[in-house]
Design an enzyme around this catalytic site. Structure first.
Site, PDB file in Angstrom:
ATOM      1  N   ASP A 178      31.301  -3.899  -9.375  1.00 36.06           N
ATOM      2  CA  ASP A 178      31.162  -3.753  -7.922  1.00 36.06           C
ATOM      3  C   ASP A 178      30.155  -2.670  -7.567  1.00 36.06           C
ATOM      4  O   ASP A 178      29.365  -2.822  -6.619  1.00 36.06           O
ATOM      5  CB  ASP A 178      32.521  -3.416  -7.304  1.00 36.06           C
ATOM      6  CG  ASP A 178      33.478  -4.602  -7.311  1.00 36.06           C
ATOM      7  OD1 ASP A 178      33.029  -5.734  -7.564  1.00 36.06           O
ATOM      8  OD2 ASP A 178      34.690  -4.387  -7.062  1.00 36.06           O
ATOM      9  N   HIS A 223      35.419  -4.493 -13.766  1.00 32.54           N
ATOM     10  CA  HIS A 223      34.998  -5.019 -12.473  1.00 32.54           C
ATOM     11  C   HIS A 223      34.656  -3.914 -11.472  1.00 32.54           C
ATOM     12  O   HIS A 223      33.852  -4.132 -10.567  1.00 32.54           O
ATOM     13  CB  HIS A 223      36.086  -5.932 -11.900  1.00 32.54           C
ATOM     14  CG  HIS A 223      36.188  -7.245 -12.614  1.00 32.54           C
ATOM     15  ND1 HIS A 223      35.349  -8.301 -12.346  1.00 32.54           N
ATOM     16  CD2 HIS A 223      37.005  -7.654 -13.626  1.00 32.54           C
ATOM     17  CE1 HIS A 223      35.651  -9.314 -13.130  1.00 32.54           C
ATOM     18  NE2 HIS A 223      36.658  -8.955 -13.926  1.00 32.54           N
ATOM     19  N   ASP A 234      19.170 -13.329  -8.801  1.00 35.44           N
ATOM     20  CA  ASP A 234      20.393 -13.408  -9.589  1.00 35.44           C
ATOM     21  C   ASP A 234      20.365 -12.310 -10.646  1.00 35.44           C
ATOM     22  O   ASP A 234      19.408 -12.209 -11.427  1.00 35.44           O
ATOM     23  CB  ASP A 234      20.513 -14.785 -10.260  1.00 35.44           C
ATOM     24  CG  ASP A 234      21.873 -14.986 -10.897  1.00 35.44           C
ATOM     25  OD1 ASP A 234      22.780 -15.472 -10.203  1.00 35.44           O
ATOM     26  OD2 ASP A 234      22.027 -14.639 -12.086  1.00 35.44           O
ATOM     27  N   GLU A 290      26.994 -12.926  -7.921  1.00 37.79           N
ATOM     28  CA  GLU A 290      25.872 -11.998  -8.117  1.00 37.79           C
ATOM     29  C   GLU A 290      24.553 -12.615  -7.671  1.00 37.79           C
ATOM     30  O   GLU A 290      23.477 -12.131  -8.056  1.00 37.79           O
ATOM     31  CB  GLU A 290      25.785 -11.583  -9.592  1.00 37.79           C
ATOM     32  CG  GLU A 290      25.374 -12.684 -10.551  1.00 37.79           C
ATOM     33  CD  GLU A 290      26.535 -13.528 -11.066  1.00 37.79           C
ATOM     34  OE1 GLU A 290      26.360 -14.163 -12.121  1.00 37.79           O
ATOM     35  OE2 GLU A 290      27.615 -13.528 -10.431  1.00 37.79           O
TER      36      GLU A 290
END
Length: 384
Positions: A275, A271, A258, A301
């Protein structure tokens, strides 16, 4: 004895067949869909006109209409070759120059020996064979090729061989012959050209369908952003491996990864940058795994890695290599980021759900201990 075909009729059939193929491809819309299809369509149209010129002209035709028809024919075969090379991702500048040189060289040589029809025929056969040989070889012998590709490649190579044999006969044996002179070599070359027309036209459409089907299958199994396996595919494949390891007693481990503070990355940088971080992270993880390890995006994630034939100590080593590969400083317009990893190993009665739960628990313990670390949760170990 091989029966002789009427050469002029065969040539007109080639013109008609290529024209019909081009019309069908246009109606089907392949020109806008498949890779290299525009080149293939142009090649079919040029071939149909070139064969028509050859089939309708007389023996005493002037140089200009003969060379014009021949030029269209050679250009058509060169375009078909270029289409197949582009489809395979191999149409580089060298290939373009080679095909242009074949077409121009054949026409220039035919102009020089125009008064010798047998030499014109020999040069023409050589030019067509050169156009067909390389795509035929690549289709037939590229490792991992499908049965369709191998069959198409065999057809192209067989036609190139027949054309070379035909060229040799006109050069060495039939010194007074011309394009309409009957003979066994002419019949075989004509049949091979007709075979390539049929196999090439149908095969090119099927090649594009084959690729489209493969892309659909990949889209159904792979996460489009990170190129990791999607959750459903990862769980299905991981379940099979866990069941097999449980039956055989082989070691197996699962990593739960994570990204730390990923929400802050999205909030601070946007964002689009988030990405890019996910793509970069996925590439770093994949580069540190074996070909048979499974890597999947579990959600957001959060990612999973299944390590077959890997015990606890080796799995922790893999996890540490992944953790230490994360960027500690900003680079290429991406921020620094870290990852927390939980490790779980297969116990005597473990299932995939057990491994997922234990690795998830270990991952949250790693975060609770300060993030950017690896935590091992042994089978049956309770939360501290």
């Amino acid at each position: 004895m091989i029966p002789m075909l009427d050469i002029r009729t065969g040539i007109l059939l080639l013109a008609f067949g290529n024209c019909c193929a081009a019309v069908l491809l246009l109606v089907h819309g392949v020109g806008e869909r498949g890779r290299g299809s525009r080149l293939f369509l142009r090649g079919k149209l040029a071939q149909s006109v070139g064969w028509l010129f050859m089939g309708l002209r007389g023996l005493e035709a002037d140089m200009l209409p003969i060379l014009l028809g021949n030029g269209l024919l050679y250009a058509g075969f060169a375009l078909e070759s270029a289409a197949l090379l582009r489809f395979s991702g191999l149409l580089g500048s060298w290939s373009r120059r080679f095909l242009i040189a074949v077409v121009c060289g054949a026409l220039a040589a035919q102009a020089l020996v125009f008064d010798s029809p047998n030499l014109r025929q020999s040069l023409g056969g050589l030019a067509l064979a050169l156009c067909l040989a390389r795509p035929g070889f690549l289709l037939a012998f590229t490792p991992g090729g499908t049965a369709l590709r191998r069959f198409m490649g065999a057809a192209y190579l067989a036609c190139a061989g027949a054309l070379l044999a035909n060229a040799a006969v006109f050069l060495l044996v039939r010194t007074e012959g011309h394009v309409y002179t009957p003979g066994a070599d002419q019949t075989i070359a004509g049949l091979m050209l007709y075979l390539v027309m049929l196999v090439g036209n149908v095969g090119f459409v099927l090649l594009n369908k084959e690729r489209a089907d493969a892309e659909l299958r990949r889209a159904a199994t792979v996460d489009g952003l990170t190129q990791a396996l999607n959750r459903a595919t990862f769980l299905a494949r991981a379940g099979e491996l866990v069941s097999m390891a449980a039956r055989t007693g082989a070691p197996l481990s699962l990593l739960m990864l994570d990204l730390d503070h990923f929400k802050a990355v999205n909030d601070t940088h946007g964002h689009a940058v988030g990405d890019d971080v996910l793509r970069d992270f996925s590439a770093r993880v994949r580069s540190r795994l074996r070909p048979y390890d499974l890597f999947g995006r579990y959600g957001g994630e959060e990612f999973c890695v299944l390590l077959p034939a890997t015990g606890a100590e080796a799995a922790v080593g893999v996890a540490e290599r992944i953790r230490t590969s994360m960027p500690r400083e900003p680079f290429r317009d991406l921020p620094a980021y870290t990852v927390s990893i939980g490790v779980a190993t297969l116990g005597e009665h473990s299932t995939l759900d057990d491994l997922l739960r234990e690795s998830d628990l270990a991952m949250y313990q790693a975060k609770a201990q300060g993030r950017d670390r690896v935590r091992l949760q042994r089978a049956g170990e309770s939360e501290e």
